[in-house]
Design a protein around this motif. Structure first.
Motif, mmCIF file in Angstrom:
data_model
loop_
_atom_site.group_PDB
_atom_site.id
_atom_site.type_symbol
_atom_site.label_atom_id
_atom_site.label_comp_id
_atom_site.label_asym_id
_atom_site.label_seq_id
_atom_site.Cartn_x
_atom_site.Cartn_y
_atom_site.Cartn_z
ATOM 1 N N PHE A 45 53.432 69.081 13.301
ATOM 2 C CA PHE A 45 54.367 68.076 13.820
ATOM 3 C C PHE A 45 55.692 68.751 14.194
ATOM 4 C CE2 PHE A 45 57.735 64.980 13.539
ATOM 5 C CZ PHE A 45 57.201 63.867 14.186
ATOM 6 N N THR A 46 56.181 69.575 13.294
ATOM 7 C CA THR A 46 57.456 70.270 13.522
ATOM 8 C C THR A 46 57.375 71.176 14.748
ATOM 9 O OG1 THR A 46 57.928 70.202 11.159
ATOM 10 C CG2 THR A 46 59.160 71.803 12.460
ATOM 11 N N GLN A 47 56.242 71.835 14.944
ATOM 12 C CA GLN A 47 56.076 72.702 16.115
ATOM 13 C C GLN A 47 56.088 71.896 17.414
ATOM 14 O OE1 GLN A 47 52.486 74.901 15.382
ATOM 15 N NE2 GLN A 47 53.487 76.355 14.010
ATOM 16 N N LEU A 48 55.476 70.721 17.396
ATOM 17 C CA LEU A 48 55.436 69.893 18.605
ATOM 18 C C LEU A 48 56.775 69.208 18.878
ATOM 19 C CD1 LEU A 48 51.899 68.269 18.279
ATOM 20 C CD2 LEU A 48 52.624 69.991 19.936
ATOM 21 N N ASP A 49 57.503 68.881 17.826
ATOM 22 C CA ASP A 49 58.807 68.222 17.972
ATOM 23 C C ASP A 49 59.872 69.268 18.299
ATOM 24 O OD1 ASP A 49 60.983 66.485 17.867
ATOM 25 O OD2 ASP A 49 61.058 66.478 15.671
ATOM 26 N N THR A 50 59.828 69.757 19.526
ATOM 27 C CA THR A 50 60.677 70.892 19.909
ATOM 28 C C THR A 50 62.168 70.571 19.942
ATOM 29 O OG1 THR A 50 60.278 70.409 22.241
ATOM 30 C CG2 THR A 50 58.844 72.049 21.192
ATOM 31 N N ASN A 51 62.538 69.304 20.131
ATOM 32 C CA ASN A 51 63.966 68.975 20.142
ATOM 33 C C ASN A 51 64.456 68.498 18.773
ATOM 34 O OD1 ASN A 51 62.924 66.400 19.987
ATOM 35 N ND2 ASN A 51 63.945 65.624 21.821
ATOM 36 N N ASN A 52 63.573 68.550 17.776
ATOM 37 C CA ASN A 52 63.916 68.230 16.383
ATOM 38 C C ASN A 52 64.542 66.855 16.193
ATOM 39 O OD1 ASN A 52 63.043 70.784 15.363
ATOM 40 N ND2 ASN A 52 64.887 71.674 16.242
ATOM 41 N N ASP A 53 64.036 65.866 16.949
ATOM 42 C CA ASP A 53 64.571 64.509 16.781
ATOM 43 C C ASP A 53 63.730 63.659 15.836
ATOM 44 O OD1 ASP A 53 62.347 63.995 18.341
ATOM 45 O OD2 ASP A 53 63.409 62.800 19.834
ATOM 46 N N GLY A 54 62.704 64.260 15.217
ATOM 47 C CA GLY A 54 61.881 63.545 14.259
ATOM 48 C C GLY A 54 60.739 62.770 14.883
ATOM 49 N N ILE A 56 57.604 62.973 18.341
ATOM 50 C CA ILE A 56 56.981 63.745 19.419
ATOM 51 C C ILE A 56 56.930 62.861 20.658
ATOM 52 C CG2 ILE A 56 54.875 64.907 20.186
ATOM 53 C CD1 ILE A 56 54.227 65.342 17.181
ATOM 54 N N SER A 57 57.560 63.315 21.705
ATOM 55 C CA SER A 57 57.530 62.570 22.972
ATOM 56 C C SER A 57 56.253 62.919 23.728
ATOM 57 C CB SER A 57 58.753 62.942 23.824
ATOM 58 O OG SER A 57 58.652 64.298 24.233
ATOM 59 N N LEU A 58 55.962 62.147 24.766
ATOM 60 C CA LEU A 58 54.795 62.446 25.602
ATOM 61 C C LEU A 58 54.938 63.840 26.201
ATOM 62 C CD1 LEU A 58 52.132 61.598 26.874
ATOM 63 C CD2 LEU A 58 53.426 60.511 28.705
ATOM 64 N N SER A 59 56.139 64.179 26.615
ATOM 65 C CA SER A 59 56.406 65.502 27.186
ATOM 66 C C SER A 59 56.108 66.606 26.162
ATOM 67 C CB SER A 59 57.857 65.567 27.651
ATOM 68 O OG SER A 59 58.214 66.868 27.990
ATOM 69 N N GLU A 60 56.554 66.412 24.911
ATOM 70 C CA GLU A 60 56.320 67.409 23.865
ATOM 71 C C GLU A 60 54.834 67.487 23.510
ATOM 72 O OE1 GLU A 60 60.440 67.334 21.275
ATOM 73 O OE2 GLU A 60 59.087 65.616 21.117
ATOM 74 N N SER A 61 54.132 66.373 23.618
ATOM 75 C CA SER A 61 52.706 66.354 23.255
ATOM 76 C C SER A 61 51.856 67.203 24.194
ATOM 77 C CB SER A 61 52.171 64.917 23.227
ATOM 78 O OG SER A 61 51.962 64.414 24.528
ATOM 79 N N LYS A 62 52.385 67.538 25.360
ATOM 80 C CA LYS A 62 51.630 68.344 26.326
ATOM 81 C C LYS A 62 51.285 69.722 25.773
ATOM 82 C CE LYS A 62 53.415 65.879 30.299
ATOM 83 N NZ LYS A 62 54.288 65.882 31.464
ATOM 84 N N ALA A 63 51.998 70.152 24.747
ATOM 85 C CA ALA A 63 51.709 71.447 24.117
ATOM 86 C C ALA A 63 50.378 71.415 23.362
ATOM 87 C CB ALA A 63 52.841 71.842 23.170
ATOM 88 N N ASN A 64 49.898 70.222 23.056
ATOM 89 C CA ASN A 64 48.599 70.065 22.389
ATOM 90 C C ASN A 64 47.792 69.040 23.187
ATOM 91 O OD1 ASN A 64 46.422 69.175 20.779
ATOM 92 N ND2 ASN A 64 47.506 69.725 18.908
ATOM 93 N N PRO A 65 46.898 69.495 24.050
ATOM 94 C CA PRO A 65 46.146 68.581 24.919
ATOM 95 C C PRO A 65 45.405 67.468 24.175
ATOM 96 C CG PRO A 65 45.802 70.849 25.597
ATOM 97 C CD PRO A 65 46.561 70.897 24.303
ATOM 98 N N SER A 66 44.953 67.733 22.961
ATOM 99 C CA SER A 66 44.268 66.693 22.185
ATOM 100 C C SER A 66 45.220 65.568 21.800
ATOM 101 C CB SER A 66 43.638 67.283 20.926
ATOM 102 O OG SER A 66 42.645 68.213 21.272
ATOM 103 N N VAL A 67 46.426 65.934 21.400
ATOM 104 C CA VAL A 67 47.428 64.917 21.060
ATOM 105 C C VAL A 67 47.800 64.146 22.321
ATOM 106 C CG1 VAL A 67 49.783 64.502 20.224
ATOM 107 C CG2 VAL A 67 48.353 66.223 19.111
ATOM 108 N N MET A 68 48.027 64.859 23.408
ATOM 109 C CA MET A 68 48.399 64.208 24.656
ATOM 110 C C MET A 68 47.324 63.214 25.105
ATOM 111 S SD MET A 68 49.608 65.869 28.254
ATOM 112 C CE MET A 68 48.043 65.861 29.098
#
Length: 93
Positions: A45-54, A56-68
């Motif tokens: 979760f912390t790795q995907l939450d790149t802006n550290n706002d607590g 995961i946005s749709l944009s951030e989820s793109k780093a993990n295609p399964s989550v997206m």
């Protein structure tokens, strides 16, 4: 009490102790796996939450295609962000 009766009582006590020990080991294994899964999920979760706002946005989820791919299903409150609680449902799948 006869010798056979005493052997039977001892065997029952040993079986009960063995069963109890086995159940304790199983419970500890389940607890260990549960804690490990939580730690891994938090790290991912912390790795995907790149802006550290607590969240995961749709944009951030793109780093993990399964989550997206599951984002809309995971975003149960439809706010466009995955909370740790919502993300934990992904991890359990």
């Amino acid at each position: 009490m006869t010798v056979n009766s005493m052997n039977c009582v001892c065997n029952v006590q040993l079986d009960t102790q063995l069963w109890s020990n086995t159940m304790m080991k199983a419970a500890l294994l389940i607890l260990t796996v549960s804690i490990s899964t939580g730690v891994i999920a938090n790290s991912e979760f912390t790795q995907l939450d790149t802006n550290n706002d607590g969240a995961i946005s749709l944009s951030e989820s793109k780093a993990n295609p399964s989550v997206m791919a599951q984002f809309k299903d995971l975003d149960t409150d439809n706010n466009g962000r995955l909370s740790k609680s919502e993300y934990s449902h992904f991890v359990k799948k």
